[in-house]
Design a protein around this motif. Sequence first.
Motif, PDB file in Angstrom:
ATOM      1  N   UNK A  26      -4.175  10.798   0.008  1.00 16.44           N
ATOM      2  CA  UNK A  26      -3.291  11.203  -1.432  1.00 16.44           C
ATOM      3  C   UNK A  26      -2.688  12.401  -0.966  1.00 16.44           C
ATOM      4  N   UNK A  27      -1.531  13.005  -1.755  1.00 16.13           N
ATOM      5  CA  UNK A  27      -1.105  14.213  -1.645  1.00 16.13           C
ATOM      6  C   UNK A  27      -0.066  14.383  -2.701  1.00 16.13           C
ATOM      7  N   UNK A  28       0.413  15.495  -2.909  1.00 10.89           N
ATOM      8  CA  UNK A  28       1.568  15.729  -3.908  1.00 10.89           C
ATOM      9  C   UNK A  28       2.601  16.179  -3.185  1.00 10.89           C
ATOM     10  N   UNK A  29       3.852  15.408  -3.167  1.00 13.43           N
ATOM     11  CA  UNK A  29       5.053  15.856  -2.399  1.00 13.43           C
ATOM     12  C   UNK A  29       6.316  15.641  -3.431  1.00 13.43           C
ATOM     13  N   UNK A  30       7.451  16.273  -2.801  1.00 13.35           N
ATOM     14  CA  UNK A  30       8.514  16.557  -3.335  1.00 13.35           C
ATOM     15  C   UNK A  30       9.535  15.387  -3.342  1.00 13.35           C
ATOM     16  N   UNK A  31       9.923  14.940  -4.737  1.00 12.09           N
ATOM     17  CA  UNK A  31      10.670  13.855  -4.766  1.00 12.09           C
ATOM     18  C   UNK A  31      12.039  13.946  -4.073  1.00 12.09           C
ATOM     19  N   UNK A  57       4.133  15.226 -11.412  1.00 11.50           N
ATOM     20  CA  UNK A  57       3.095  16.036 -12.204  1.00 11.50           C
ATOM     21  C   UNK A  57       3.576  17.471 -12.410  1.00 11.50           C
ATOM     22  N   UNK A  58       4.713  17.900 -11.962  1.00 12.51           N
ATOM     23  CA  UNK A  58       5.211  18.960 -12.224  1.00 12.51           C
ATOM     24  C   UNK A  58       6.608  19.214 -11.550  1.00 12.51           C
ATOM     25  N   UNK A  59       6.975  20.625 -11.242  1.00 14.27           N
ATOM     26  CA  UNK A  59       8.194  20.940 -10.627  1.00 14.27           C
ATOM     27  C   UNK A  59       8.062  21.722  -9.176  1.00 14.27           C
ATOM     28  N   UNK A  60       8.962  21.137  -8.372  1.00 11.07           N
ATOM     29  CA  UNK A  60       8.703  21.639  -6.935  1.00 11.07           C
ATOM     30  C   UNK A  60       9.066  23.191  -6.928  1.00 11.07           C
ATOM     31  N   UNK A  61       8.327  23.988  -6.345  1.00  7.97           N
ATOM     32  CA  UNK A  61       8.678  25.533  -6.508  1.00  7.97           C
ATOM     33  C   UNK A  61       9.721  25.886  -5.720  1.00  7.97           C
ATOM     34  N   UNK A  62      10.052  24.961  -4.586  1.00  6.50           N
ATOM     35  CA  UNK A  62      11.126  25.108  -3.665  1.00  6.50           C
ATOM     36  C   UNK A  62      12.604  24.764  -4.147  1.00  6.50           C
ATOM     37  N   UNK A  75       7.603  17.099  -8.681  1.00  4.98           N
ATOM     38  CA  UNK A  75       6.522  16.862  -7.781  1.00  4.98           C
ATOM     39  C   UNK A  75       5.775  15.601  -8.121  1.00  4.98           C
ATOM     40  N   UNK A  76       5.533  14.677  -7.084  1.00  6.68           N
ATOM     41  CA  UNK A  76       5.050  13.280  -7.541  1.00  6.68           C
ATOM     42  C   UNK A  76       3.700  13.275  -6.679  1.00  6.68           C
ATOM     43  N   UNK A  77       2.898  12.450  -6.995  1.00  3.75           N
ATOM     44  CA  UNK A  77       1.310  12.090  -6.587  1.00  3.75           C
ATOM     45  C   UNK A  77       1.888  11.010  -5.552  1.00  3.75           C
ATOM     46  N   UNK A  78       1.526  10.950  -4.542  1.00  2.00           N
ATOM     47  CA  UNK A  78       1.904   9.917  -3.492  1.00  2.00           C
ATOM     48  C   UNK A  78       0.158   9.650  -2.825  1.00  2.00           C
ATOM     49  N   UNK A  95      13.970  13.586   2.056  1.00  2.00           N
ATOM     50  CA  UNK A  95      13.437  14.316   3.196  1.00  2.00           C
ATOM     51  C   UNK A  95      14.227  15.807   3.119  1.00  2.00           C
ATOM     52  N   UNK A  96      15.224  16.080   2.033  1.00  2.00           N
ATOM     53  CA  UNK A  96      15.824  17.296   1.999  1.00  2.00           C
ATOM     54  C   UNK A  96      14.940  18.532   2.153  1.00  2.00           C
ATOM     55  N   UNK A  97      13.846  18.206   1.212  1.00  2.00           N
ATOM     56  CA  UNK A  97      12.733  19.143   0.761  1.00  2.00           C
ATOM     57  C   UNK A  97      11.409  18.282   1.453  1.00  2.00           C
ATOM     58  N   UNK A  98      10.590  18.766   1.994  1.00  2.00           N
ATOM     59  CA  UNK A  98       9.603  18.730   2.660  1.00  2.00           C
ATOM     60  C   UNK A  98       8.293  19.321   2.183  1.00  2.00           C
ATOM     61  N   UNK A  99       8.367  19.778   0.915  1.00  2.00           N
ATOM     62  CA  UNK A  99       7.216  20.534   0.602  1.00  2.00           C
ATOM     63  C   UNK A  99       6.119  19.517   0.127  1.00  2.00           C
ATOM     64  N   UNK A 100       4.958  19.659   0.830  1.00  2.00           N
ATOM     65  CA  UNK A 100       3.598  18.919   0.321  1.00  2.00           C
ATOM     66  C   UNK A 100       2.506  19.853  -0.009  1.00  2.00           C
ATOM     67  N   UNK A 101       1.842  19.444  -0.860  1.00  2.00           N
ATOM     68  CA  UNK A 101       0.648  20.372  -1.638  1.00  2.00           C
ATOM     69  C   UNK A 101      -0.558  19.341  -1.463  1.00  2.00           C
ATOM     70  N   UNK A 102      -1.592  20.068  -1.072  1.00  2.00           N
ATOM     71  CA  UNK A 102      -2.829  19.192  -0.730  1.00  2.00           C
ATOM     72  C   UNK A 102      -3.725  19.086  -2.252  1.00  2.00           C
TER      73      UNK A 102
END
Length: 715
Positions: free
Chosen positions: A621-626, A597-602, A607-610, A629-636
């Motif tokens: 459900x949440x949006x997490x970084x592909x 759904x987009x690109x991780x800002x970090x 960014x993928x829907x899980x 585990x190197x990047x643990x960015x999670x968006x609600x």
Amino acid sequence: MRTIAILTTKHAYATQITQALGEDSYTYNVRGIPVIEIKWNNTLYKITYFSGHLMDYSYVFPQKKDIKYTDFLSRPIKMQDKESEATYLLESVIPKSDLVIVATENTPEGDCIAVEVAKLVSKMKYSIPVKRMRCNTFSYRDIKRNLFNPESIEQSKADSYNVLMMLEHIYQNVLTYQLSNYLSKKTRDHIGYFVIDTCQIPLLNLILEHEEAIEKERINEKWSIFGKIDIGNKIGVVIEPIENVFSSKQEASGRMKKIKSINTVATVQHIENRIIRIAPPKPLNFASLMTECGKHLDISTNEIINVLQELYKLGYISYPFTNEQEYPIDFDFLSPLKEWTLFKKRFTTICEKILENGSTYRGTSSRKTTPIYPCRPLAMQHDKDKKMQGVFSIIFRHYAGLLSGPFEIEQQKISFSVGNENFYCINGTILNNGWTGTYIFDLIELRSPLNCVPGDQFPLKKIGMSKIKPQLQPFSYFDIYTHAHKESSGFNTTKIIENCIRRGFLSRSQKNLKTTSLGKEIVKLFQKNVPIITSFNIRNSFNLLSLDVLSSKKTFDDAINQGIHLIELVSKSIILNENKIQENLEKILISPEFQIVGQCPKCKKALTVKQYTDPDGELRRFVGCYGYPECKNILSIPKVGTLEIVGLCPESNLPMFIVHTEKRDYKWGLGKGPCFQCKNENCQEQKKETKSRIIYTPNIDKEIELVSSLVEENS
């Protein structure tokens, strides 16, 4: 008194050369450029350096629709905005000089620098010869020797390197440009800027093929059988059948039962003794050193590279970033070891022993470049650094092992008969430790000889079977260096691997690397449609053309034209399958596995829907970084409702959803929350009516359905 001008590309080179010649130096500035004067051996040396690297790569991408190969025919190795600086430097040291020496790194790029400086001198009013000094080591002994015998500058070496760099440059830009209307635009927001080059896709393909071979070996398991006998005071001596590979456990078990039913006595049939000599490993180059450090040291690749740079800068080792694995014919192998006899340092005993016994090892190369070798002992403050000590220890022990001669053993092979089956065992006695006594990292285990003669019989105490361990292991970060070196991808391996990890094509687990689902799909896409770009054949072809120029078999222009013809063939195959590539890449990026759904800002990955089901059976459900585990960015995202992406949130610069629920619809900015809670009164997104382009409906019994916004946007 003779005057020699020395032009270096780095401040460290000028400093080390000055220190090697003596302490009585004088420094002054000419047009703001420092010049060091020092007298040595009845010669006045004027030493100066560039403030930064002399040469740059010129990658100018033509901004037009219709491009031609000639748009890229500018030499990538050339002066870039530093010709005036180089002229000032030369004018500050050339007057009244009898010779100009260009001190550069021991690389092909260093050859190009020397050639360019010689061209500048020829343009000036001074008629002075220009020669080159290779900064292979920073030991004072080598610096003085190289200054006393500088090399002539060879145009063919610069042309050879320029051919390789130009063809790489044309290949990457032309093919990437062909696919840029789809690949570049549609993947930039998902997996970063995607390029077609001679290394990235082939390297991914190499790892994927290795993983497939491992999986095939795992499925096709192999078994072996063994017996145990007692010989004198040797209890449980293991003997094995000559043919001892079985494709299944049942086959091995059947053979084992057959042997038990025939006979349980092992009779000695034949005893063979012979001398075995095992040569030491090849000299270290950058790839093999990285592999050895990866096996024996617990430090990362970047740390190893930093340590190597520091060791080289301080004069402890020769130039480390080399492909060379052969020493020059006239190389003095014992000379570096004499440094250890002057001081009681670590490894002094080893050096004294080698110097006393001498060495029969000789160089075979006509080239001036050398593998990696130690130049002098570590100083006390550096010997306490564990990382520096560990890397230096591998380099020294490997070099000392090379001079210690082969490892010699007297091998004893005993043949037994058990019924109709032939068994054997191998034992040995060490005659000369050779290189294994110095390079203690690779230990060879031997069983002591057995006291028996032909005709002796021994009861078979036990017979069993075991699963043969897989020969193939997952690629480590360091294994890639060795394979990439064999396939001529050079020292860009580190950068290529890091780019693949950042883009989500590779994942790293401790020291091992493996392809991700996205990486596998990308490689298979090109394997199916343009298989030639998934191999190293293009890169190897460019290397052969470069070598032909070096050996004067081809002219510079002929090599470029032949390389361009090869690129045209690849280009045509891409054009023929461009629609299939676009269609399949779209399916990959919007497949249920990725849900981009987009690109991780970090980390700039996708960014993928899980979605998952919690212990209470409720869908979450949440949006997490592909890159997890190197990047643990999670968006609600909202717990309920169908999501439609309508644009970017001006506050977070991330996707904005319309959330459809049974009661009402509202907007939600990813990373910010519902728009009605947004404090930005000037935001116009809440007032906009936009066409929805991505629809996501949570369904526990169904995979996520997602349509890429970028696909509809450009259709």
